[in-house]
Design an enzyme around this catalytic site. Structure first.
Site, mmCIF file in Angstrom:
data_model
loop_
_atom_site.group_PDB
_atom_site.id
_atom_site.type_symbol
_atom_site.label_atom_id
_atom_site.label_comp_id
_atom_site.label_asym_id
_atom_site.label_seq_id
_atom_site.Cartn_x
_atom_site.Cartn_y
_atom_site.Cartn_z
ATOM 1 N N GLU A 1 0.877 5.372 12.834
ATOM 2 C CA GLU A 1 -0.738 5.415 12.784
ATOM 3 C C GLU A 1 -0.441 3.723 13.382
ATOM 4 O O GLU A 1 -1.546 2.539 14.493
ATOM 5 C CB GLU A 1 -1.732 5.016 11.873
ATOM 6 C CG GLU A 1 -3.327 5.517 12.439
ATOM 7 C CD GLU A 1 -3.851 6.035 10.905
ATOM 8 O OE1 GLU A 1 -3.611 7.333 10.820
ATOM 9 O OE2 GLU A 1 -4.700 5.643 10.297
ATOM 10 N N ASP A 2 0.306 2.974 12.481
ATOM 11 C CA ASP A 2 -0.397 1.441 12.718
ATOM 12 C C ASP A 2 0.057 1.042 13.242
ATOM 13 O O ASP A 2 0.703 -0.844 13.149
ATOM 14 C CB ASP A 2 -0.643 0.829 11.217
ATOM 15 C CG ASP A 2 -1.708 0.978 10.725
ATOM 16 O OD1 ASP A 2 -2.994 2.123 11.757
ATOM 17 O OD2 ASP A 2 -2.249 1.305 9.399
ATOM 18 N N HIS B 1 3.557 6.802 5.996
ATOM 19 C CA HIS B 1 2.222 7.448 6.124
ATOM 20 C C HIS B 1 2.020 6.880 6.751
ATOM 21 O O HIS B 1 0.939 7.369 8.128
ATOM 22 C CB HIS B 1 1.777 8.188 5.665
ATOM 23 C CG HIS B 1 1.338 7.525 4.452
ATOM 24 N ND1 HIS B 1 1.436 5.997 3.008
ATOM 25 C CD2 HIS B 1 -0.428 6.448 5.005
ATOM 26 C CE1 HIS B 1 -0.252 5.467 2.958
ATOM 27 N NE2 HIS B 1 -0.778 5.559 3.815
ATOM 28 N N ASP B 2 1.889 5.828 7.106
ATOM 29 C CA ASP B 2 0.712 4.758 8.081
ATOM 30 C C ASP B 2 1.800 4.078 9.198
ATOM 31 O O ASP B 2 1.234 3.799 10.135
ATOM 32 C CB ASP B 2 0.056 3.468 7.258
ATOM 33 C CG ASP B 2 -1.164 3.735 5.995
ATOM 34 O OD1 ASP B 2 -1.708 5.123 7.413
ATOM 35 O OD2 ASP B 2 -1.896 3.205 5.813
ATOM 36 N N HIS C 1 1.171 -1.474 0.087
ATOM 37 C CA HIS C 1 -0.181 0.352 -0.353
ATOM 38 C C HIS C 1 0.776 1.039 0.240
ATOM 39 O O HIS C 1 0.562 2.610 -0.539
ATOM 40 C CB HIS C 1 -1.073 -0.492 1.433
ATOM 41 C CG HIS C 1 -1.479 1.033 1.651
ATOM 42 N ND1 HIS C 1 -2.437 1.863 0.690
ATOM 43 C CD2 HIS C 1 -1.224 1.986 3.124
ATOM 44 C CE1 HIS C 1 -3.076 2.978 1.242
ATOM 45 N NE2 HIS C 1 -2.421 3.119 2.019
ATOM 46 N N ASP D 1 -3.382 8.267 -0.738
ATOM 47 C CA ASP D 1 -3.893 7.107 -0.085
ATOM 48 C C ASP D 1 -4.798 6.698 -0.095
ATOM 49 O O ASP D 1 -5.401 5.449 -0.354
ATOM 50 C CB ASP D 1 -3.533 7.798 1.335
ATOM 51 C CG ASP D 1 -3.611 6.467 2.625
ATOM 52 O OD1 ASP D 1 -3.379 5.261 2.450
ATOM 53 O OD2 ASP D 1 -4.787 6.911 3.740
HETATM 54 ZN ZN ZN Z 1 -2.512 4.434 3.773
#
Ligand code: ZN
Length: 182
Positions: free
Chosen positions: A63-64, A59-60, A34, A120
């Site tokens: 968050e993840d 970018h993630d 992704h 995204d």
């Molecule tokens: Zn994303």
């Protein structure tokens, strides 16, 4: 050369952070596909800034994964860390609040953060069209409508990217026989 090196450093860090994660859906796609796709889309749309592209790869991760903004700042600089932080949801909040806040905050994002948001969402929508997922049609449509609500506050910076987003958006809604009001 230096730019290529920092870009691959970001890719390598993102790959390590997401190493055991898989995308939602029944194909069990590695998560790293992704962010690679999001960054490549930005390049295809003519974006060349290495900090933007590094932030897209990362970018993630806040968050993840366990990665922190401080860690990203120390490895990739304050600018990249601040872009990634801008596109990071506060995971302490409910899903509804996070979705609402993304729409509310979108107009105030920096240029790179807005471009990453659009790329995204476009890639996520494309995945919903392309790969099998357990979501009912109504949930897919709701995702498209929410993505569009974020998009309207972020568009206008890169016409090629805007067009790409709208093409994917229309493709999905046509597929599910939904009238499009722009
Ligand atoms: Zn994303």
């Amino acid at each position: 050369m230096v730019e290529l090196e920092s870009l691959f450093k970001a890719l390598d860090f993102a790959a390590q952070q997401h190493i055991f994660q898989r995308r939602k859906g029944s194909f069990n796609i590695p998560y790293i596909n992704h962010p690679i796709r999001v960054s490549y889309l930005l390049i295809q749309c003519g974006e060349t800034d290495v900090e933007l592209l590094s932030a897209a790869l990362l970018h993630d991760v806040i968050e993840d994964t366990q990665a922190t903004a401080e860690e990203i700042a120390s490895m990739f600089g304050e600018k990249v860390a601040s872009i990634v932080s801008e596109v990071t949801d506060n995971m302490q909040l409910s899903k509804e609040d996070r979705k609402r806040l993304q729409i509310e905050k979108a107009p105030f994002l920096s240029r790179p953060a807005k471009l990453i948001k659009i790329a995204d969402k476009a890639c996520n929508m494309e995945d919903l069209i392309r790969y099998p997922i357990w979501w009912p049609k109504s949930r897919k449509i709701a995702y498209f409508q929410w993505a569009y609500a974020v998009f309207v506050h972020c568009k206008g910076l890169n016409p090629t990217l805007d067009k790409y987003f709208l093409d994917v958006y229309k493709r999905g809604l046509n597929l599910w026989n939904i009238e499009i009001n722009e």
